[in-house]
Design a protein around this motif. Structure first.
Motif, PDB file in Angstrom:
ATOM      1  N   LEU A  73     -33.515   5.859  22.888  1.00  0.00           N
ATOM      2  CA  LEU A  73     -32.190   6.441  22.719  1.00  0.00           C
ATOM      3  C   LEU A  73     -31.121   5.385  22.963  1.00  0.00           C
ATOM      4  CD1 LEU A  73     -32.689   9.888  24.485  1.00  0.00           C
ATOM      5  CD2 LEU A  73     -32.075   9.559  22.076  1.00  0.00           C
ATOM      6  N   LEU A 109     -29.419  18.069  20.960  1.00  0.00           N
ATOM      7  CA  LEU A 109     -28.894  17.174  19.933  1.00  0.00           C
ATOM      8  C   LEU A 109     -29.027  15.720  20.374  1.00  0.00           C
ATOM      9  CD1 LEU A 109     -25.661  19.205  19.140  1.00  0.00           C
ATOM     10  CD2 LEU A 109     -27.713  19.086  17.713  1.00  0.00           C
ATOM     11  N   MET A 110     -28.725  15.443  21.639  1.00  0.00           N
ATOM     12  CA  MET A 110     -28.855  14.087  22.168  1.00  0.00           C
ATOM     13  C   MET A 110     -30.300  13.605  22.109  1.00  0.00           C
ATOM     14  SD  MET A 110     -26.405  14.482  25.510  1.00  0.00           S
ATOM     15  CE  MET A 110     -24.627  14.233  25.449  1.00  0.00           C
ATOM     16  N   GLU A 115     -23.089   7.747  21.324  1.00  0.00           N
ATOM     17  CA  GLU A 115     -23.865   7.106  20.262  1.00  0.00           C
ATOM     18  C   GLU A 115     -25.021   8.001  19.810  1.00  0.00           C
ATOM     19  OE1 GLU A 115     -24.554   2.665  20.778  1.00  0.00           O
ATOM     20  OE2 GLU A 115     -23.922   3.271  22.798  1.00  0.00           O
ATOM     21  N   ALA A 116     -25.659   8.654  20.758  1.00  0.00           N
ATOM     22  CA  ALA A 116     -26.790   9.522  20.401  1.00  0.00           C
ATOM     23  C   ALA A 116     -26.350  10.665  19.506  1.00  0.00           C
ATOM     24  CB  ALA A 116     -27.444  10.063  21.674  1.00  0.00           C
ATOM     25  N   LEU A 117     -25.096  11.099  19.660  1.00  0.00           N
ATOM     26  CA  LEU A 117     -24.602  12.227  18.866  1.00  0.00           C
ATOM     27  C   LEU A 117     -24.054  11.800  17.496  1.00  0.00           C
ATOM     28  CD1 LEU A 117     -22.745  14.226  21.665  1.00  0.00           C
ATOM     29  CD2 LEU A 117     -24.913  14.830  20.573  1.00  0.00           C
ATOM     30  N   ARG A 118     -24.017  10.506  17.201  1.00  0.00           N
ATOM     31  CA  ARG A 118     -23.438  10.058  15.924  1.00  0.00           C
ATOM     32  C   ARG A 118     -24.145  10.622  14.696  1.00  0.00           C
ATOM     33  NH1 ARG A 118     -21.706   4.726  18.236  1.00  0.00           N
ATOM     34  NH2 ARG A 118     -19.510   5.117  18.695  1.00  0.00           N
ATOM     35  N   PRO A 119     -25.470  10.842  14.726  1.00  0.00           N
ATOM     36  CA  PRO A 119     -26.121  11.405  13.539  1.00  0.00           C
ATOM     37  C   PRO A 119     -25.853  12.899  13.329  1.00  0.00           C
ATOM     38  CG  PRO A 119     -27.697  10.200  14.912  1.00  0.00           C
ATOM     39  CD  PRO A 119     -26.463  10.407  15.733  1.00  0.00           C
ATOM     40  N   VAL A 120     -25.172  13.556  14.286  1.00  0.00           N
ATOM     41  CA  VAL A 120     -25.006  15.013  14.220  1.00  0.00           C
ATOM     42  C   VAL A 120     -23.966  15.397  13.174  1.00  0.00           C
ATOM     43  CG1 VAL A 120     -24.318  17.090  15.488  1.00  0.00           C
ATOM     44  CG2 VAL A 120     -25.700  15.320  16.629  1.00  0.00           C
ATOM     45  N   GLY A 157     -31.422  11.904  19.009  1.00  0.00           N
ATOM     46  CA  GLY A 157     -30.565  10.821  18.557  1.00  0.00           C
ATOM     47  C   GLY A 157     -31.247   9.509  18.242  1.00  0.00           C
ATOM     48  N   TYR A 176     -27.777  13.358  29.793  1.00  0.00           N
ATOM     49  CA  TYR A 176     -28.134  12.256  28.900  1.00  0.00           C
ATOM     50  C   TYR A 176     -28.856  11.140  29.659  1.00  0.00           C
ATOM     51  CZ  TYR A 176     -28.276   8.889  25.225  1.00  0.00           C
ATOM     52  OH  TYR A 176     -28.745   7.991  24.297  1.00  0.00           O
TER      53      TYR A 176
END
Length: 264
Positions: free
Chosen positions: A117, A68-69, A123-128, A72, A107
């Protein structure tokens, strides 16, 4: 004597997946095989312009955060599709509170390989978006990219069901969409901690090519040697796959409308 029926996906209680034991055995530290998987996947994402993928899929996300990361930077929305109640709880908690400290080395490696990234894993996981569901819920052609890590071969003993699962994975992306996957090589049904035995379908490169070559273009499969720092699951290594769904009409056998589709 009769033969023992191969266990299918629906025969396992995935809601009771042992998240704590699974993380302890596999993801509380960065293993050599994780480094290889991250290098492979990051090479794909690095070639994609930041924010250029409207929607991507992590099929059977489980509690593994690094796939998932990795998405991102490229993806504006990442659907983590997951059927297990235990895994859903873990994913939601990680998104709400931020990833456990044990994910930081993962990460750091992801970002070192793809500087697009964001600064932090949070922050990388915010679109999940955590999405409860199975492959039954997939609408063909929805995604620009679909990722699947240690899932299709780890949920059924039935090779036909494995094929159906992979077929649904391929058709989840639009024509021209990308596919990215990792499989345990030749892993038999397995145990996590002291829990029950979970169903698995041993696959090798030939099996993957038989399933994916008729359905994809640009198929590439790489092999990672068995990681001796992991518990003994009976596997012989890891197979890493990248491919695209053809732009034209499907080249492989379509999944019949009334065919049973395995759960994720």
């Amino acid at each position: 004597m009769g033969t023992t029926r191969a266990r299918r996906n629906q025969d396992a209680d995935w809601d009771a997946w042992p998240v704590t034991d699974y993380l302890a055995e596999n993801y509380r530290r960065l293993h050599p095989c994780d480094i290889d998987v991250i290098h492979h996947h990051a090479a794909v994402y690095r070639r994609i312009a930041p924010g250029s993928l409207a929607r991507t899929l992590e099929l059977g996300a489980g509690p593994n955060l690094y796939p998932l990361m990795l998405a991102g930077a490229a993806s504006r929305r990442i659907d983590a599709l997951e059927p297990s109640a235990a895994n859903l709880r873990y994913l939601r908690r990680q998104l709400d509170r931020g990833p456990d400290a044990s994910w930081q080395p993962f990460y750091a490696l992801c970002r070192s390989l793809d500087p697009a990234l964001p600064e932090s894993g949070t922050e990388a996981l915010r679109p999940v978006r955590v999405v409860p569901g199975t492959v039954d819920d997939l609408v063909p052609g929805t995604y620009d990219l679909a990722s699947m890590n240690f899932v299709a071969e780890s949920v059924t003993e039935d090779s036909a069901e494995f094929t159906l699962f992979c077929d649904a994975f391929v058709h989840a992306v639009r024509p021209g969409g990308r596919l990215l996957a990792a499989f345990m090589e030749r892993m038999p049904s397995y145990r996590i901690g002291a829990g029950p035995v979970w169903p698995a379908c041993p696959v090798d490169e030939a099996a993957l090519r038989a399933v994916f070559a008729p359905r994809t273009t640009g198929l590439r499969i790489a092999r990672v040697a068995k990681d001796l720092t992991l518990p003994e699951y009976g596997d012989t290594g890891i197979l890493l796959l990248s491919a695209e769904r053809p732009d034209g009409p499907p080249t492989g056998p379509p999944t019949p409308a009334d065919a049973p589709v395995p759960q994720g």
